[in-house]
Design a protein around this motif. Structure first.
Motif, PDB file in Angstrom:
ATOM      1  N   ASN A 529      42.074  30.652  32.986  1.00 14.46           N
ATOM      2  CA  ASN A 529      42.914  30.255  34.110  1.00 14.46           C
ATOM      3  C   ASN A 529      42.971  31.354  35.174  1.00 14.46           C
ATOM      4  O   ASN A 529      42.937  31.076  36.379  1.00 14.46           O
ATOM      5  N   ILE A 530      43.050  32.620  34.734  1.00 13.24           N
ATOM      6  CA  ILE A 530      43.084  33.732  35.686  1.00 13.24           C
ATOM      7  C   ILE A 530      41.785  33.771  36.499  1.00 13.24           C
ATOM      8  O   ILE A 530      41.804  33.842  37.733  1.00 13.24           O
ATOM      9  N   GLU A 531      40.659  33.712  35.800  1.00 15.61           N
ATOM     10  CA  GLU A 531      39.371  33.793  36.494  1.00 15.61           C
ATOM     11  C   GLU A 531      39.142  32.580  37.381  1.00 15.61           C
ATOM     12  O   GLU A 531      38.631  32.692  38.494  1.00 15.61           O
ATOM     13  N   ASP A 532      39.554  31.439  36.885  1.00 12.26           N
ATOM     14  CA  ASP A 532      39.361  30.210  37.650  1.00 12.26           C
ATOM     15  C   ASP A 532      40.140  30.257  38.962  1.00 12.26           C
ATOM     16  O   ASP A 532      39.641  29.857  40.016  1.00 12.26           O
ATOM     17  N   ARG A 533      41.395  30.768  38.908  1.00 11.97           N
ATOM     18  CA  ARG A 533      42.209  30.857  40.125  1.00 11.97           C
ATOM     19  C   ARG A 533      41.601  31.879  41.097  1.00 11.97           C
ATOM     20  O   ARG A 533      41.587  31.646  42.321  1.00 11.97           O
ATOM     21  N   ALA A 534      41.099  32.992  40.552  1.00 10.55           N
ATOM     22  CA  ALA A 534      40.499  34.012  41.422  1.00 10.55           C
ATOM     23  C   ALA A 534      39.254  33.471  42.120  1.00 10.55           C
ATOM     24  O   ALA A 534      39.024  33.740  43.301  1.00 10.55           O
ATOM     25  N   LEU A 535      38.444  32.711  41.404  1.00  5.84           N
ATOM     26  CA  LEU A 535      37.260  32.101  42.008  1.00  5.84           C
ATOM     27  C   LEU A 535      37.657  31.112  43.094  1.00  5.84           C
ATOM     28  O   LEU A 535      37.017  31.039  44.157  1.00  5.84           O
ATOM     29  N   GLU A 565      38.135  40.437  28.552  1.00  8.07           N
ATOM     30  CA  GLU A 565      39.252  41.139  29.199  1.00  8.07           C
ATOM     31  C   GLU A 565      38.736  42.103  30.263  1.00  8.07           C
ATOM     32  O   GLU A 565      39.306  42.215  31.358  1.00  8.07           O
ATOM     33  N   LEU A 566      37.634  42.795  29.943  1.00 11.19           N
ATOM     34  CA  LEU A 566      37.059  43.719  30.937  1.00 11.19           C
ATOM     35  C   LEU A 566      36.526  42.968  32.155  1.00 11.19           C
ATOM     36  O   LEU A 566      36.631  43.440  33.288  1.00 11.19           O
ATOM     37  N   SER A 567      35.941  41.800  31.901  1.00 12.06           N
ATOM     38  CA  SER A 567      35.382  41.030  33.020  1.00 12.06           C
ATOM     39  C   SER A 567      36.464  40.493  33.951  1.00 12.06           C
ATOM     40  O   SER A 567      36.168  40.086  35.079  1.00 12.06           O
ATOM     41  N   LEU A 568      37.721  40.495  33.489  1.00  9.13           N
ATOM     42  CA  LEU A 568      38.813  39.986  34.323  1.00  9.13           C
ATOM     43  C   LEU A 568      39.263  41.001  35.380  1.00  9.13           C
ATOM     44  O   LEU A 568      39.963  40.636  36.339  1.00  9.13           O
ATOM     45  N   SER A 569      38.896  42.251  35.239  1.00  5.08           N
ATOM     46  CA  SER A 569      39.403  43.309  36.125  1.00  5.08           C
ATOM     47  C   SER A 569      39.181  43.013  37.604  1.00  5.08           C
ATOM     48  O   SER A 569      40.132  43.064  38.405  1.00  5.08           O
ATOM     49  N   PRO A 570      37.955  42.704  38.051  1.00  5.94           N
ATOM     50  CA  PRO A 570      37.784  42.438  39.495  1.00  5.94           C
ATOM     51  C   PRO A 570      38.573  41.205  39.962  1.00  5.94           C
ATOM     52  O   PRO A 570      39.047  41.185  41.110  1.00  5.94           O
ATOM     53  N   TYR A 571      38.741  40.243  39.099  1.00  6.47           N
ATOM     54  CA  TYR A 571      39.501  39.050  39.493  1.00  6.47           C
ATOM     55  C   TYR A 571      40.990  39.365  39.606  1.00  6.47           C
ATOM     56  O   TYR A 571      41.692  38.844  40.470  1.00  6.47           O
ATOM     57  N   LYS A 572      41.464  40.220  38.720  1.00  2.81           N
ATOM     58  CA  LYS A 572      42.875  40.631  38.807  1.00  2.81           C
ATOM     59  C   LYS A 572      43.122  41.399  40.107  1.00  2.81           C
ATOM     60  O   LYS A 572      44.171  41.233  40.740  1.00  2.81           O
ATOM     61  N   ARG A 574      41.574  40.971  42.903  1.00  2.00           N
ATOM     62  CA  ARG A 574      41.616  39.983  43.984  1.00  2.00           C
ATOM     63  C   ARG A 574      42.958  39.240  44.004  1.00  2.00           C
ATOM     64  O   ARG A 574      43.561  39.040  45.060  1.00  2.00           O
ATOM     65  N   LEU A 575      43.439  38.872  42.830  1.00  2.00           N
ATOM     66  CA  LEU A 575      44.705  38.117  42.765  1.00  2.00           C
ATOM     67  C   LEU A 575      45.906  39.003  43.086  1.00  2.00           C
ATOM     68  O   LEU A 575      46.932  38.515  43.588  1.00  2.00           O
ATOM     69  N   ARG A 576      45.782  40.308  42.794  1.00  2.00           N
ATOM     70  CA  ARG A 576      46.922  41.208  43.024  1.00  2.00           C
ATOM     71  C   ARG A 576      47.276  41.262  44.508  1.00  2.00           C
ATOM     72  O   ARG A 576      48.440  41.451  44.867  1.00  2.00           O
ATOM     73  N   SER A 577      46.273  41.072  45.368  1.00  2.00           N
ATOM     74  CA  SER A 577      46.542  41.109  46.810  1.00  2.00           C
ATOM     75  C   SER A 577      46.887  39.728  47.371  1.00  2.00           C
ATOM     76  O   SER A 577      47.639  39.627  48.337  1.00  2.00           O
ATOM     77  N   LYS A 578      46.351  38.659  46.754  1.00  2.29           N
ATOM     78  CA  LYS A 578      46.545  37.319  47.331  1.00  2.29           C
ATOM     79  C   LYS A 578      47.462  36.411  46.501  1.00  2.29           C
ATOM     80  O   LYS A 578      48.055  35.478  47.044  1.00  2.29           O
ATOM     81  N   ARG A 579      47.568  36.604  45.220  1.00  4.70           N
ATOM     82  CA  ARG A 579      48.444  35.790  44.358  1.00  4.70           C
ATOM     83  C   ARG A 579      49.168  36.701  43.369  1.00  4.70           C
ATOM     84  O   ARG A 579      49.015  36.586  42.165  1.00  4.70           O
ATOM     85  N   PRO A 580      49.954  37.637  43.849  1.00  2.00           N
ATOM     86  CA  PRO A 580      50.592  38.612  42.949  1.00  2.00           C
ATOM     87  C   PRO A 580      51.551  37.963  41.942  1.00  2.00           C
ATOM     88  O   PRO A 580      51.610  38.375  40.782  1.00  2.00           O
TER      89      PRO A 580
END
Length: 643
Positions: A529-535, A565-572, A574-580
């Motif tokens: 869900n995290i990665e899907d939202r970031a995409l 979990e490591l692959s989620l880092s760049p997506y997190k 992205r979300l930290r700035s746009k969907r915190p």
């Protein structure tokens, strides 16, 4: 002989209920069979030819009188039907126009017509005669049937006045008879049916005349003198010499009971003739086989040569044990079901159970006091021999309880297509495809369905290998189309839930379930869900890492989780700035799920069971429902602010 007794009883109870003249659901009278006719000949009461026409496609199925020998005919000298049959039997001038008879009659081409005329005359001159039979006999004796058909341009001849066997001209200009013959057969193999127009007689069709049918049954029964003990009824009756075929379709030659070999060591020294081994009354076997043919046509599950039919001996409607919950209970999506019952998604399973109980209560009322339900599976190992591969007799309440248990225990959220979303149990054919793929071998499909039959009817547990095979294929997500994977995911969850019914899995997210496999499934759904939202935020459209690594995750969850979990880092990032807010909620849920693991469970890297699919599916459904609710609230807020 219980099966034949039940079929005989079914015929006796349903004979008055069936539509006799419906080609799709006719319960045929005894001594009759269905034949595909191609030409219709009309004569008057004096036996004079009036007209003829080619029967259009789809209208040729005709109920014709038959004998025991003619209904199961085969070989080089096939026995004729007594009234309607091929030209070689009916036409006295067949050879004159170059007609080719069956190889066994080659020495005397007039023999088939002589045999036909002999039996027809015997019937016409008996006390069981009928005006239409007398007219047909008078016409057949004139021996110019082919001449009349040639004159009417139904059949064509060449320059030597011989029947044209094939059309070499433009196909668009081919005569109608060439267009209706099956497998491009020659027109001289056409089957004739009769109309007899008699003044004052409104019904000219011989195949619909009930009086004509009764006359043939009475005549044929009077000819039998083979009395003996019927093992079905326990009475002294005229025994059958041959038993009917054509059970599954018109070209089916397989029989349940057959004894055509009296030489050698056939009876093993125990019997002198076939009737001592298995004596069945002529009328009993005719009615029983007609009833089975009728049931297979109406309501059997068909899979190649395999046919499985469930019926009430009384003829009352019963639920189809091979239907999925969607087909059995109507078009009900999980959303509409929840709305109808004013319940949230967490109550959908309970709402389904209530609807299931109501539906089956309706069946209990409809079946009433009729208690006998029979389930029977039949298949043929060779073209000539039929076998009963499964047989059960149940009380009606026992049958309905088993159906209810199957649909309740194996119920899950099913997503078969955009218009077919429901809560319930999948059908056996869908389970077979989910376990072995859409292109599975027909023998494997039949074997799988036979293995599932006792699970539904006898309440046995589903085979473990089917549960594991389905879960394994769903885990290999990359090898499946998206719609296919969604369909099989629901089936895999349903099978695991039913197989482990003692664990009491709910069809909604269970926050207090702390088993290792269930929690790992929840983690995978949150990560996806995290990665899907970031995409989505980044305008990208591709598979997530969770989807691509699902198979590896199922085999080695702990080590694969590190990769995910490591692959989620760049997506997190992205979300930290746009969907915190969203990211904070997801991270909180990840921590919450990880904290639910028992001491060393999280670090175990052993293979996951199908339970992780339940955790994954329930967690994903909860996240999607919450996301849709938030979107709806945001739209309402935007509208309010705009106003």
């Amino acid at each position: 002989m219980s099966w034949i007794q039940k079929l005989y009883d079914t015929y006796e109870q349903c004979a008055g209920q069936a539509d006799l003249f419906s080609t799709e659901s006719s319960l045929e009278p005894i001594c009759h069979t269905s034949q595909q006719a191609h030409i219709e000949v009309t004569i008057n009461g004096e036996g004079d030819f009036l007209r003829a026409n080619v029967i259009p496609k789809g209208q040729g199925v005709t109920l014709v009188p038959c004998t025991e020998a003619s209904v199961g005919r085969s070989g080089s000298k096939p026995i004729n039907h007594p009234l309607c049959d091929k030209l070689q039997y009916l036409a006295g001038d067949f050879s004159k126009f170059g007609g080719v008879v069956t190889s066994g009659f080659a020495d005397d081409p007039t023999e088939p017509h002589k045999i036909y005329q002999s039996l027809l005359s015997k019937w016409a001159n008996s006390s069981f005669t009928h005006p239409k039979i007398i007219a047909i006999q008078a016409y057949v004796q004139k021996r110019h049937l082919v001449s009349d058909l040639v004159r009417e341009k139904i059949l064509l001849t060449d320059e030597k006045n011989q029947l044209l066997t094939e059309w070499s001209g433009d196909k668009k200009e081919a005569p109608a008879i060439f267009g209706i013959m099956p497998n491009s057969n020659s027109p001289d193999g056409a089957v004739i049916r009769w109309r007899v127009e008699i003044p004052g007689e409104p019904l000219s069709e011989t195949w619909k005349d009930r009086g004509l049918m009764d006359a043939w049954i009475a005549f044929y029964s009077s000819q039998k003198d083979n009395q003996g003990l019927c093992l079905v009824t326990g009475k002294i009756l005229n025994l059958a010499e041959q038993h009917p075929a054509k059970l599954r379709h018109g070209a089916d030659k397989a029989k349940f009971i057959s004894s055509n070999d009296t030489s050698g060591f056939t009876f093993r020294g125990r019997f002198v003739d076939a009737n001592q081994a298995c004596g069945v009354g002529f009328e009993v076997t005719q009615k029983a086989h007609n009833a089975l043919r009728w049931l297979i046509t109406r309501q059997a599950y068909r899979n190649g040569d395999q046919a499985i039919v469930a019926w009430a001996v009384s003829g009352k409607k019963i639920p189809d044990p091979f239907a999925n919950s969607f087909d059995l209970f109507g078009i009900v999506s999980e959303e509409s079901e929840a709305k109808q019952n004013h319940a949230g998604p967490s109550d959908a399973g309970q709402a389904f159970s209530q609807r299931l109980a109501k539906k089956l209560a309706g069946y209990r009322v409809e079946i009433g006091s009729a208690k006998e339900i029979v389930v029977m599976a039949l298949d043929s190992a060779t073209p000539g021999r039929m076998a009963i591969t499964y047989y059960r007799e149940l009380d009606h309440s026992e049958f309905l309880n088993r159906i209810e248990a199957w649909h309740k225990e194996y119920a899950w959220h099913q997503n078969f297509s955009k218009d077919m979303k429901f809560i319930g149990a999948p059908a056996p054919k869908d389970i077979a495809e989910a376990a072995f793929g859409r292109r599975l071998d027909e023998k494997l499909r039949k074997a799988t369905i036979e293995r599932l039959l006792p699970c539904i009817i006898d309440g046995q547990n589903i085979p473990l290998d089917l549960v594991e095979s389905t879960a394994h294929r769903v885990s290999n997500r990359v090898g499946l189309e998206y719609w296919e994977w969604e369909k099989y995911l629901g089936i895999a969850c349903a099978l695991f839930r039913g197989y482990q019914k003692e664990r009491g899995y709910q069809m909604a997210l269970e926050l207090n379930r702390t088993s290792r496999d269930y929690l790992y499934g929840r983690l995978l759904a949150i990560a996806e869900n995290i990665e899907d939202r970031a995409l989505y935020v980044g305008g990208e459209k591709r598979d997530t890492s969770a989807a691509k690594l699902m198979q590896r995750f199922a085999d080695h969850p702990f080590s694969t989780w590190k990769t995910i979990e490591l692959s989620l880092s760049p997506y997190k990032t992205r979300l930290r700035s746009k969907r915190p807010a969203f990211l904070a909620t997801m991270e909180s849920q990840l921590d919450e799920v990880i904290n639910l693991f028992q001491t060393n469970d999280f670090m175990e890297d052993k293979k996951l069971s199908g339970e992780f699919l339940l955790g994954y599916h329930c967690q994903r459904q909860t996240l999607r429902t919450k996301h849709e609710t938030e979107q709806t609230e945001n739209v309402e807020i935007d509208i309010t602010e705009t106003n």
